[in-house]
Write a protein that holds these residues in place. Structure first.
Motif, PDB file in Angstrom:
ATOM      1  N   ARG A 159       0.837  -1.208   0.000  1.00 29.35           N
ATOM      2  CA  ARG A 159       0.000   0.000   0.000  1.00 29.35           C
ATOM      3  C   ARG A 159       0.873   1.259   0.000  1.00 29.35           C
ATOM      4  O   ARG A 159       0.608   2.215  -0.738  1.00 29.35           O
ATOM      5  CB  ARG A 159      -0.869   0.052   1.251  1.00 29.35           C
ATOM      6  N   GLY A 163       1.100   4.267  -2.751  1.00 25.55           N
ATOM      7  CA  GLY A 163       0.909   5.685  -2.474  1.00 25.55           C
ATOM      8  C   GLY A 163       2.030   6.540  -3.042  1.00 25.55           C
ATOM      9  O   GLY A 163       1.786   7.601  -3.642  1.00 25.55           O
ATOM     10  N   ASN A 166       1.605   6.767  -6.789  1.00 24.45           N
ATOM     11  CA  ASN A 166       0.571   7.732  -7.155  1.00 24.45           C
ATOM     12  C   ASN A 166       1.089   9.162  -7.071  1.00 24.45           C
ATOM     13  O   ASN A 166       0.793  10.001  -7.936  1.00 24.45           O
ATOM     14  CB  ASN A 166      -0.637   7.548  -6.236  1.00 24.45           C
ATOM     15  N   PRO A 178      -5.722   2.231  -9.650  1.00 26.20           N
ATOM     16  CA  PRO A 178      -5.223   1.045  -8.963  1.00 26.20           C
ATOM     17  C   PRO A 178      -6.251  -0.075  -8.882  1.00 26.20           C
ATOM     18  O   PRO A 178      -7.464   0.146  -8.940  1.00 26.20           O
ATOM     19  CB  PRO A 178      -4.930   1.584  -7.561  1.00 26.20           C
ATOM     20  N   TRP A 266      -8.365   5.805  -4.919  1.00 32.99           N
ATOM     21  CA  TRP A 266      -7.161   6.101  -4.133  1.00 32.99           C
ATOM     22  C   TRP A 266      -7.491   6.396  -2.673  1.00 32.99           C
ATOM     23  O   TRP A 266      -6.687   6.104  -1.790  1.00 32.99           O
ATOM     24  CB  TRP A 266      -6.393   7.271  -4.751  1.00 32.99           C
ATOM     25  N   LEU A 269      -7.125   3.362  -0.395  1.00 29.75           N
ATOM     26  CA  LEU A 269      -5.847   2.646  -0.348  1.00 29.75           C
ATOM     27  C   LEU A 269      -5.553   2.071   1.029  1.00 29.75           C
ATOM     28  O   LEU A 269      -5.052   0.948   1.151  1.00 29.75           O
ATOM     29  CB  LEU A 269      -4.708   3.583  -0.787  1.00 29.75           C
TER      30      LEU A 269
END
Length: 347
Positions: A159, A163, A166, A178, A266, A269
Motif C-alpha cells: 500500500r 501511495g 501515485n 489502482p 485512491w 488505499l
C-alpha cells in the motif's frame, strides 16, 4: 440443449442478445468462499460476470485475451490456452497475436459480454489481457505498474509503495488507476495517449521504477534479479514488454476463496482488503460505489517525459535492465546473468 450429468443440466444465459450455454453448471470451481466457507460453481462464476458486466467490458472491450483454464476447479490441473480452436463457435471474435519471436496464435477478442461468459464456461478464471485493442494493435494504450511484493513484504508495505507511485504519477501529470491483484500485490494502470508501442511503454516503466527505487530505496526496488531485491516491493517493468499480458480487472483469481482483482479508489488505499473482495462481495461493492475505473478512457496521458528519461539513461551509459529469458537479446541490454553467477571482471 440437454446436458444431463452429475453437475446438472446445461443452462442458457442470454446476454447481448445471444444465449450462451453454461455446461455442468453445478460443478464446484471455488471450494471455500466467504465466512461460511462454502463452494461456488461454474454457474456462480458466470452470473458474477453478468453482475459486473458493464465494468468489466470497459476494461476488456476489443482486447485480445489469453485463457487460463481450470476445467475441474481451482484445485484441479490448469493450463494456458494460447490458441482458440477452429471448433469454437463461429460468432466468437478472434485476432492473430504474435510473440516478439514471430510465433503467432489465434486469440479471443472480447467484443461483448457473451465472449466473457463463453470463456467462463471453458473454466477460464479471469482473463490475461493484452495492452492494446485488436482494432489498433500498434498502439499500446495501457501502461501497467505491477507492484510485486518480495517474500516478507506485507500488504501494508505494498500500500505504501502504491501511495508513493501515485504521488510520482501526479508529479508527471499522469493519472493512475489502482486495483488489487486478487492476492498480495497492487497493479496501477495508466491510459496512454496514442502513438506509443510496447517498447516505449516498457522503457517508461523502467524509468519510473528507477525514480521510485532511488527515492524510497528501503521500500521499493527495480532490481530484476530476485537475489538483489531483499524485503522490498519490486516494480516489475517487464510486465510491459511486447506480447506480455496481465490478469485483467474484475477477473476472479484461481484461489479457493474466489478473490477478485478489484479496482478501487485512491481514497480507499488504506482500507482495501484483497481477501474480502470476492465473487460474493464485489457485485454489491460496484452497486454501492460504482466503477472506480469508469473515466479511465477519458484520462489518456503522455509518457513522453519518462521515455525521454529512459533514453537519457542509455546515453549516459546506464544499460537497459534484463528482459525476460524467453525474449531475444535486446540492444543496450545489461548482461542477462544472475549477479551471483557472473564472472568477475578482470582488471
Amino acid at each position: 440443449m440437454v446436458d444431463t450429468n452429475e453437475f446438472g443440466d446445461a443452462v442458457d444465459l442470454v446476454v447481448d442478445g445471444r444465449a450462451v450455454t453454461i455446461t455442468s453448471p453445478n460443478k464446484a470451481i471455488f471450494p471455500s468462499v466467504g465466512p461460511e466457507s462454502t463452494p461456488r460453481t461454474k454457474l456462480d462464476l458466470a452470473r458474477y460476470y453478468l453482475e459486473v458486466g458493464a465494468a468489466i467490458m470497459r476494461t476488456l472491450r476489443d482486447r485480445p485475451v489469453l485463457l487460463e483454464r481450470y476445467p475441474n476447479g481451482v484445485r484441479g490441473t490448469s493450463f494456458f490456452q494460447k490458441r482458440i480452436p477452429d471448433s469454437a463457435p463461429d460468432w466468437l471474435t478472434t485476432t492473430t497475436v504474435s510473440t516478439i519471436n514471430g510465433t503467432s496464435s489465434r486469440a479471443l477478442v472480447i467484443s461483448d459480454l457473451a465472449h466473457v461468459l463463453w470463456a467462463a464456461n471453458q473454466g477460464a478464471l479471469g482473463l490475461h489481457v493484452w495492452p492494446f485493442r485488436a482494432s489498433n494493435p500498434d498502439d499500446a494504450d495501457e501502461l501497467r505498474i505491477d507492484l510485486d511484493p518480495s517474500p516478507g513484504v506485507t500488504f501494508d508495505m505494498t500500500r505504501e509503495a502504491a501511495g508513493y507511485t501515485n504521488e510520482l504519477l501526479a508529479e508527471l501529470g499522469m493519472i493512475g488507476f489502482p486495483k488489487t491483484t486478487g492476492s498480495k500485490g497492487i497493479h496501477i494502470y495508466v491510459r496512454v495517449e496514442p502513438g506509443w508501442d510496447s517498447f516505449a511503454v516498457r522503457g517508461a516503466v523502467v524509468a519510473l521504477g528507477r525514480i521510485l527505487a532511488t527515492r524510497h530505496r528501503d521500500l521499493i526496488t527495480d532490481a530484476w534479479w530476485k537475489e538483489q531485491r531483499g524485503r522490498r516491493v519490486f516494480v516489475d517493468f517487464n510486465q510491459n514488454a511486447p506480447h506480455k499480458n496481465m490478469f485483467g480487472a474484475w477477473g476472479v483469481r484461481p484461489r479457493v476463496g474466489a478473490q477478485v482483482s478489484t479496482p478501487f479508489r485512491w481514497d480507499e488505499l488504506d482500507t482495501i482488503d484483497p481477501e474480502v473482495c470476492t465473487i460474493d462481495t464485489v457485485p454489491s461493492r460496484v452497486d454501492r460505489l460504482g466503477d472506480p475505473w469508469e473515466l479511465m478512457d477519458d484520462a489518456a496521458c503522455s509518457i513522453g517525459p519518462l521515455v525521454e528519461r529512459f533514453a537519457r539513461d542509455l546515453a549516459d551509459g546506464i544499460p537497459d535492465p534484463p528482459w525476460p529469458p524467453q525474449y531475444p537479446k535486446m540492444p543496450n541490454e545489461a548482461p542477462r546473468v544472475q549477479p551471483s553467477r557472473a564472472r568477475p571482471v578482470e582488471g
